[in-house]
Design a protein around this motif. Structure first.
Motif, PDB file in Angstrom:
ATOM      1  N   ASN A  21       1.393  -4.558   7.392  1.00 31.68           N
ATOM      2  CA  ASN A  21       0.118  -4.577   6.675  1.00 31.68           C
ATOM      3  C   ASN A  21      -0.076  -3.279   5.884  1.00 31.68           C
ATOM      4  OD1 ASN A  21      -2.515  -4.868   5.773  1.00 31.68           O
ATOM      5  ND2 ASN A  21      -3.259  -5.703   7.707  1.00 31.68           N
ATOM      6  N   TRP A  22       0.525  -3.240   4.705  1.00 31.57           N
ATOM      7  CA  TRP A  22       0.445  -2.034   3.882  1.00 31.57           C
ATOM      8  C   TRP A  22      -0.962  -1.835   3.304  1.00 31.57           C
ATOM      9  CZ3 TRP A  22      -0.616  -3.486  -1.164  1.00 31.57           C
ATOM     10  CH2 TRP A  22      -0.240  -4.774  -1.557  1.00 31.57           C
ATOM     11  N   LEU A  23      -1.749  -2.909   3.192  1.00 32.76           N
ATOM     12  CA  LEU A  23      -3.131  -2.744   2.729  1.00 32.76           C
ATOM     13  C   LEU A  23      -3.972  -1.972   3.739  1.00 32.76           C
ATOM     14  CD1 LEU A  23      -2.282  -5.290   0.854  1.00 32.76           C
ATOM     15  CD2 LEU A  23      -4.738  -5.559   0.661  1.00 32.76           C
ATOM     16  N   ALA A  24      -3.697  -2.178   5.019  1.00 30.45           N
ATOM     17  CA  ALA A  24      -4.436  -1.434   6.046  1.00 30.45           C
ATOM     18  C   ALA A  24      -4.160   0.057   5.925  1.00 30.45           C
ATOM     19  CB  ALA A  24      -4.050  -1.943   7.433  1.00 30.45           C
ATOM     20  N   ASP A  25      -2.917   0.413   5.613  1.00 31.29           N
ATOM     21  CA  ASP A  25      -2.569   1.824   5.384  1.00 31.29           C
ATOM     22  C   ASP A  25      -3.382   2.394   4.231  1.00 31.29           C
ATOM     23  OD1 ASP A  25      -0.724   1.677   7.398  1.00 31.29           O
ATOM     24  OD2 ASP A  25       1.038   2.019   6.137  1.00 31.29           O
ATOM     25  N   LEU A  26      -3.462   1.624   3.153  1.00 32.66           N
ATOM     26  CA  LEU A  26      -4.185   2.093   1.968  1.00 32.66           C
ATOM     27  C   LEU A  26      -5.678   2.232   2.241  1.00 32.66           C
ATOM     28  CD1 LEU A  26      -2.286  -0.028  -0.673  1.00 32.66           C
ATOM     29  CD2 LEU A  26      -2.360   2.471  -0.629  1.00 32.66           C
ATOM     30  N   GLN A  27      -6.246   1.260   2.948  1.00 27.15           N
ATOM     31  CA  GLN A  27      -7.674   1.325   3.240  1.00 27.15           C
ATOM     32  C   GLN A  27      -7.999   2.549   4.078  1.00 27.15           C
ATOM     33  OE1 GLN A  27     -10.375  -1.065   2.116  1.00 27.15           O
ATOM     34  NE2 GLN A  27     -11.039   1.042   2.456  1.00 27.15           N
ATOM     35  N   ILE A 164      13.638  -0.013  -2.110  1.00 31.61           N
ATOM     36  CA  ILE A 164      14.304  -0.594  -0.944  1.00 31.61           C
ATOM     37  C   ILE A 164      15.822  -0.577  -1.142  1.00 31.61           C
ATOM     38  CG2 ILE A 164      14.648  -2.720   0.368  1.00 31.61           C
ATOM     39  CD1 ILE A 164      11.718  -3.421  -0.204  1.00 31.61           C
ATOM     40  N   THR A 165      16.260  -0.935  -2.331  1.00 39.01           N
ATOM     41  CA  THR A 165      17.694  -0.938  -2.636  1.00 39.01           C
ATOM     42  C   THR A 165      18.303   0.442  -2.454  1.00 39.01           C
ATOM     43  OG1 THR A 165      17.504  -2.802  -4.172  1.00 39.01           O
ATOM     44  CG2 THR A 165      19.385  -1.334  -4.465  1.00 39.01           C
ATOM     45  N   GLU A 166      17.622   1.458  -2.941  1.00 41.10           N
ATOM     46  CA  GLU A 166      18.118   2.820  -2.805  1.00 41.10           C
ATOM     47  C   GLU A 166      18.207   3.210  -1.334  1.00 41.10           C
ATOM     48  OE1 GLU A 166      19.687   6.453  -3.749  1.00 41.10           O
ATOM     49  OE2 GLU A 166      19.458   4.649  -4.983  1.00 41.10           O
ATOM     50  N   VAL A 212      15.023  -2.834   6.852  1.00 39.74           N
ATOM     51  CA  VAL A 212      13.849  -2.839   5.971  1.00 39.74           C
ATOM     52  C   VAL A 212      13.055  -4.138   6.030  1.00 39.74           C
ATOM     53  CG1 VAL A 212      14.797  -1.146   4.359  1.00 39.74           C
ATOM     54  CG2 VAL A 212      15.263  -3.582   3.995  1.00 39.74           C
ATOM     55  N   THR A 213      13.531  -5.106   6.801  1.00 40.57           N
ATOM     56  CA  THR A 213      12.815  -6.378   6.935  1.00 40.57           C
ATOM     57  C   THR A 213      12.672  -6.725   8.416  1.00 40.57           C
ATOM     58  OG1 THR A 213      14.804  -7.786   6.883  1.00 40.57           O
ATOM     59  CG2 THR A 213      13.800  -7.221   4.759  1.00 40.57           C
ATOM     60  N   SER A 223       9.770  -0.428   4.587  1.00 41.22           N
ATOM     61  CA  SER A 223       9.529  -0.985   3.255  1.00 41.22           C
ATOM     62  C   SER A 223       8.039  -1.160   2.981  1.00 41.22           C
ATOM     63  CB  SER A 223      10.257  -2.324   3.102  1.00 41.22           C
ATOM     64  OG  SER A 223       9.960  -3.194   4.184  1.00 41.22           O
ATOM     65  N   GLY A 224       7.263  -1.458   4.030  1.00 42.17           N
ATOM     66  CA  GLY A 224       5.823  -1.610   3.849  1.00 42.17           C
ATOM     67  C   GLY A 224       5.162  -0.321   3.406  1.00 42.17           C
ATOM     68  N   LYS A 225       5.593   0.786   3.970  1.00 45.45           N
ATOM     69  CA  LYS A 225       5.033   2.077   3.564  1.00 45.45           C
ATOM     70  C   LYS A 225       5.485   2.465   2.157  1.00 45.45           C
ATOM     71  CE  LYS A 225       4.215   3.731   8.232  1.00 45.45           C
ATOM     72  NZ  LYS A 225       4.599   4.624   9.342  1.00 45.45           N
ATOM     73  N   MET A 226       6.645   1.991   1.756  1.00 45.12           N
ATOM     74  CA  MET A 226       7.056   2.194   0.359  1.00 45.12           C
ATOM     75  C   MET A 226       6.050   1.530  -0.574  1.00 45.12           C
ATOM     76  SD  MET A 226      11.153   1.436   0.438  1.00 45.12           S
ATOM     77  CE  MET A 226      12.278   2.324   1.498  1.00 45.12           C
ATOM     78  N   MET A 227       5.657   0.297  -0.233  1.00 50.40           N
ATOM     79  CA  MET A 227       4.688  -0.422  -1.057  1.00 50.40           C
ATOM     80  C   MET A 227       3.354   0.301  -1.076  1.00 50.40           C
ATOM     81  SD  MET A 227       4.210  -2.919  -3.089  1.00 50.40           S
ATOM     82  CE  MET A 227       2.842  -3.845  -3.810  1.00 50.40           C
ATOM     83  N   ALA A 228       2.909   0.748   0.082  1.00 51.24           N
ATOM     84  CA  ALA A 228       1.644   1.480   0.148  1.00 51.24           C
ATOM     85  C   ALA A 228       1.694   2.737  -0.711  1.00 51.24           C
ATOM     86  CB  ALA A 228       1.327   1.838   1.596  1.00 51.24           C
ATOM     87  N   ASP A 229       2.793   3.454  -0.657  1.00 48.80           N
ATOM     88  CA  ASP A 229       2.928   4.685  -1.445  1.00 48.80           C
ATOM     89  C   ASP A 229       2.933   4.391  -2.946  1.00 48.80           C
ATOM     90  OD1 ASP A 229       3.020   6.190   0.847  1.00 48.80           O
ATOM     91  OD2 ASP A 229       5.202   6.431   0.843  1.00 48.80           O
ATOM     92  N   LEU A 230       3.557   3.302  -3.339  1.00 47.78           N
ATOM     93  CA  LEU A 230       3.595   2.935  -4.761  1.00 47.78           C
ATOM     94  C   LEU A 230       2.200   2.578  -5.270  1.00 47.78           C
ATOM     95  CD1 LEU A 230       6.861   0.775  -4.781  1.00 47.78           C
ATOM     96  CD2 LEU A 230       6.523   2.964  -5.967  1.00 47.78           C
ATOM     97  N   VAL A 231       1.442   1.851  -4.475  1.00 48.59           N
ATOM     98  CA  VAL A 231       0.085   1.490  -4.876  1.00 48.59           C
ATOM     99  C   VAL A 231      -0.792   2.747  -4.907  1.00 48.59           C
ATOM    100  CG1 VAL A 231      -1.974   0.160  -4.287  1.00 48.59           C
ATOM    101  CG2 VAL A 231       0.295  -0.867  -4.005  1.00 48.59           C
ATOM    102  N   ALA A 232      -0.632   3.618  -3.929  1.00 51.20           N
ATOM    103  CA  ALA A 232      -1.410   4.862  -3.911  1.00 51.20           C
ATOM    104  C   ALA A 232      -1.128   5.696  -5.154  1.00 51.20           C
ATOM    105  CB  ALA A 232      -1.069   5.657  -2.641  1.00 51.20           C
TER     106      ALA A 232
END
Length: 238
Positions: A21-27, A164-166, A212-213, A223-232
């Motif tokens: 839940n990367w949205l929870a991290d962001l919130q 994720i690929t990197e 990563v999955t 990978s979820g924290k990667m998404m959170a960081d990108l949105v941030a």
């Protein structure tokens, strides 16, 4: 002072019940200045997101994040997958990449016309962790089309797949896991471990040797924290 609204569209990778839940991290990070609206629904394709785009418009968002398409890809990988998604997602036609891009383009066009939101479009994450597997070859083709839409509409791009690929290239394993269908038994196992045993995603991943999955489809904490960081970073860039 009213909160700044961030609407996040997508599927289970956004909803965060079968995925990190990367949205929870962001919130938590941006509370209380920002309010994040989870507009992800398990099993949806871009077509289904488009059907309920008015829900996002009604939020009157300042930002919109779109991460949808994994199910669009999955629906093309086998006849069984196609039939499954035709039924569970109530699709009016057999899905393919052209239809996915058509629906995604219409989503973007509608949001640009009906809101003043800044829009970010994310690349699709990997399917399985073998970058040479055919599932990821197809994912990359979809991501090339996504990047064209980003350029067409001058959107903000979230390079989730690239990060994720990197990571996988920097942390190679001898036999990386390939995509496997997300069967009921695997979903039940995830729910039992994360909701009953209260294991976190990393503990679950360790059981299966994934990096990563959680199940070759959904995001774990890496990978979820990667998404959170990108949105941030997208939000902070303004």
């Amino acid at each position: 002072m009213p909160s700044i609204k961030v609407a996040c569209l997508g599927d289970s990778i956004t909803q965060g019940t079968d995925s990190y839940n990367w949205l929870a991290d962001l919130q938590q990070q941006f509370n209380p200045t920002f309010e994040f609206y989870n507009c992800g629904i398990n099993g949806e394709l871009a077509y289904n997101n488009l059907l309920r785009i008015q829900q996002v418009i009604d939020i009157e968002p300042d930002y919109v994040v779109i991460l949808v398409g994994t199910n669009d890809v999955l629906a093309t990988l086998s006849k069984g997958n196609t039939n499954l998604y035709l039924e569970i997602a109530n699709l009016p036609r057999v899905p393919d990449m052209a239809w996915y891009i058509e629906n995604l383009d219409q989503m973007i066009t509608t949001l640009r016309q009906e809101t003043n939101a800044r829009i970010a479009l994310s690349s699709l994450p990997v399917l399985g962790e073998d970058l040479e597997d055919n599932a990821n070859v197809i994912v990359n083709r979809y991501n090339e089309k996504i990047q064209r839409l980003v350029k067409k509409y001058n959107l903000h791009y979230l390079p989730l797949n690239e990060e994720i690929t990197e990571y996988l290239k920097v942390h190679p394993v001898e036999n990386p896991a390939i995509y496997r269908p997300f069967g009921w038994w695997l979903k039940a196992n995830i729910h039992f471990r994360t909701r009953v045993l209260k294991q976190d995603w990393d503990e679950y991943v360790g059981v299966h040797g994934l990096q990563v999955t959680t199940d070759t489809i959904h995001l774990n904490s890496v990978s979820g924290k990667m998404m959170a960081d990108l949105v941030a970073a997208f939000i902070k860039a303004v």
